[in-house]
Motif scaffolding. Structure first.
Motif, PDB file in Angstrom:
ATOM      1  N   UNK A  77      20.125  26.242  -8.167  1.00 35.14           N
ATOM      2  CA  UNK A  77      21.214  27.073  -8.372  1.00 35.14           C
ATOM      3  C   UNK A  77      20.822  27.912  -9.684  1.00 35.14           C
ATOM      4  N   UNK A  78      20.069  27.312 -10.552  1.00 30.27           N
ATOM      5  CA  UNK A  78      19.594  27.995 -11.734  1.00 30.27           C
ATOM      6  C   UNK A  78      18.866  29.475 -11.617  1.00 30.27           C
ATOM      7  N   UNK A  79      17.939  29.404 -10.365  1.00 22.46           N
ATOM      8  CA  UNK A  79      17.340  30.735 -10.099  1.00 22.46           C
ATOM      9  C   UNK A  79      18.242  31.800  -9.606  1.00 22.46           C
ATOM     10  N   UNK A  80      19.473  31.466  -9.344  1.00 25.63           N
ATOM     11  CA  UNK A  80      20.422  32.504  -9.191  1.00 25.63           C
ATOM     12  C   UNK A  80      21.430  32.607 -10.203  1.00 25.63           C
ATOM     13  N   UNK A  81      21.314  32.001 -11.390  1.00 23.15           N
ATOM     14  CA  UNK A  81      22.088  32.029 -12.588  1.00 23.15           C
ATOM     15  C   UNK A  81      23.527  31.418 -12.471  1.00 23.15           C
ATOM     16  N   UNK A  82      23.581  30.727 -11.374  1.00 21.30           N
ATOM     17  CA  UNK A  82      24.750  29.876 -11.093  1.00 21.30           C
ATOM     18  C   UNK A  82      25.099  28.727 -11.541  1.00 21.30           C
ATOM     19  N   UNK A  83      23.687  27.859 -11.993  1.00 16.26           N
ATOM     20  CA  UNK A  83      23.871  26.484 -12.453  1.00 16.26           C
ATOM     21  C   UNK A  83      25.039  26.251 -13.407  1.00 16.26           C
ATOM     22  N   UNK A  84      25.860  25.213 -13.221  1.00 11.34           N
ATOM     23  CA  UNK A  84      26.912  24.930 -13.880  1.00 11.34           C
ATOM     24  C   UNK A  84      28.015  26.257 -14.039  1.00 11.34           C
ATOM     25  N   UNK A  85      28.029  27.175 -13.366  1.00 13.77           N
ATOM     26  CA  UNK A  85      28.829  28.276 -13.318  1.00 13.77           C
ATOM     27  C   UNK A  85      29.664  28.233 -12.069  1.00 13.77           C
ATOM     28  N   UNK A  86      29.583  27.591 -10.833  1.00 14.78           N
ATOM     29  CA  UNK A  86      30.396  27.686  -9.646  1.00 14.78           C
ATOM     30  C   UNK A  86      31.757  27.014  -9.759  1.00 14.78           C
ATOM     31  N   UNK A  87      32.515  27.772  -9.390  1.00 10.87           N
ATOM     32  CA  UNK A  87      33.995  27.655  -9.255  1.00 10.87           C
ATOM     33  C   UNK A  87      34.559  27.573  -8.154  1.00 10.87           C
ATOM     34  N   UNK A  88      34.261  27.896  -7.021  1.00 17.09           N
ATOM     35  CA  UNK A  88      34.747  28.158  -5.525  1.00 17.09           C
ATOM     36  C   UNK A  88      33.795  28.076  -4.437  1.00 17.09           C
ATOM     37  N   UNK A  89      34.152  27.616  -3.367  1.00 18.24           N
ATOM     38  CA  UNK A  89      33.254  27.510  -2.073  1.00 18.24           C
ATOM     39  C   UNK A  89      33.998  27.786  -0.996  1.00 18.24           C
ATOM     40  N   UNK A  90      33.294  28.945  -0.182  1.00 27.29           N
ATOM     41  CA  UNK A  90      34.275  29.106   1.221  1.00 27.29           C
ATOM     42  C   UNK A  90      33.306  29.028   1.977  1.00 27.29           C
ATOM     43  N   UNK A  91      33.554  28.412   3.354  1.00 23.63           N
ATOM     44  CA  UNK A  91      33.036  27.989   4.550  1.00 23.63           C
ATOM     45  C   UNK A  91      33.341  29.477   5.434  1.00 23.63           C
ATOM     46  N   UNK A  92      32.337  29.880   6.062  1.00 25.20           N
ATOM     47  CA  UNK A  92      32.556  31.094   6.994  1.00 25.20           C
ATOM     48  C   UNK A  92      32.301  31.013   8.286  1.00 25.20           C
ATOM     49  N   UNK A  93      32.675  31.736   9.373  1.00 30.62           N
ATOM     50  CA  UNK A  93      32.344  31.571  10.716  1.00 30.62           C
ATOM     51  C   UNK A  93      31.282  32.376  10.871  1.00 30.62           C
ATOM     52  N   UNK A  94      31.037  33.479  10.283  1.00 29.63           N
ATOM     53  CA  UNK A  94      29.883  34.429  10.558  1.00 29.63           C
ATOM     54  C   UNK A  94      29.035  34.465   9.459  1.00 29.63           C
ATOM     55  N   UNK A  95      28.085  35.207   9.632  1.00 31.73           N
ATOM     56  CA  UNK A  95      26.852  35.043   8.791  1.00 31.73           C
ATOM     57  C   UNK A  95      27.276  35.819   7.472  1.00 31.73           C
ATOM     58  N   UNK A  96      26.630  35.302   6.096  1.00 29.48           N
ATOM     59  CA  UNK A  96      26.764  35.765   5.005  1.00 29.48           C
ATOM     60  C   UNK A  96      26.454  37.379   4.910  1.00 29.48           C
ATOM     61  N   UNK A  97      26.732  38.060   4.172  1.00 29.19           N
ATOM     62  CA  UNK A  97      26.184  39.535   4.128  1.00 29.19           C
ATOM     63  C   UNK A  97      26.863  40.265   3.126  1.00 29.19           C
TER      64      UNK A  97
END
Length: 54
Positions: free
Chosen positions: A34-54
């Motif tokens: 996740x460091x390549x997305x600048x999100x390492x140690x920065x994530x606070x929530x997760x959502x599971x989706x029925x459709x594709x991400x976009x």
């Protein structure tokens, strides 16, 4: 991070599904660092989706 479900997943920078996010595709999709997305140690929530991400 690995997603073994049949749904997509979004990892968010902030609580309540806000801020920057990255999508993990369904059925074996993965993000190795996740460091390549600048999100390492920065994530606070997760959502599971029925459709594709976009």
């Amino acid at each position: 991070m690995r997603n073994n479900s049949d749904r997509t997943a979004r990892v968010y920078e902030k609580r309540k599904y806000s801020g920057r996010w990255v999508c993990v595709t369904r059925s074996g999709g993965s993000i190795h660092d996740l460091r390549s997305y600048s999100l390492n140690d920065q994530t606070r929530s997760l959502r599971i989706n029925r459709d594709d991400c976009g």
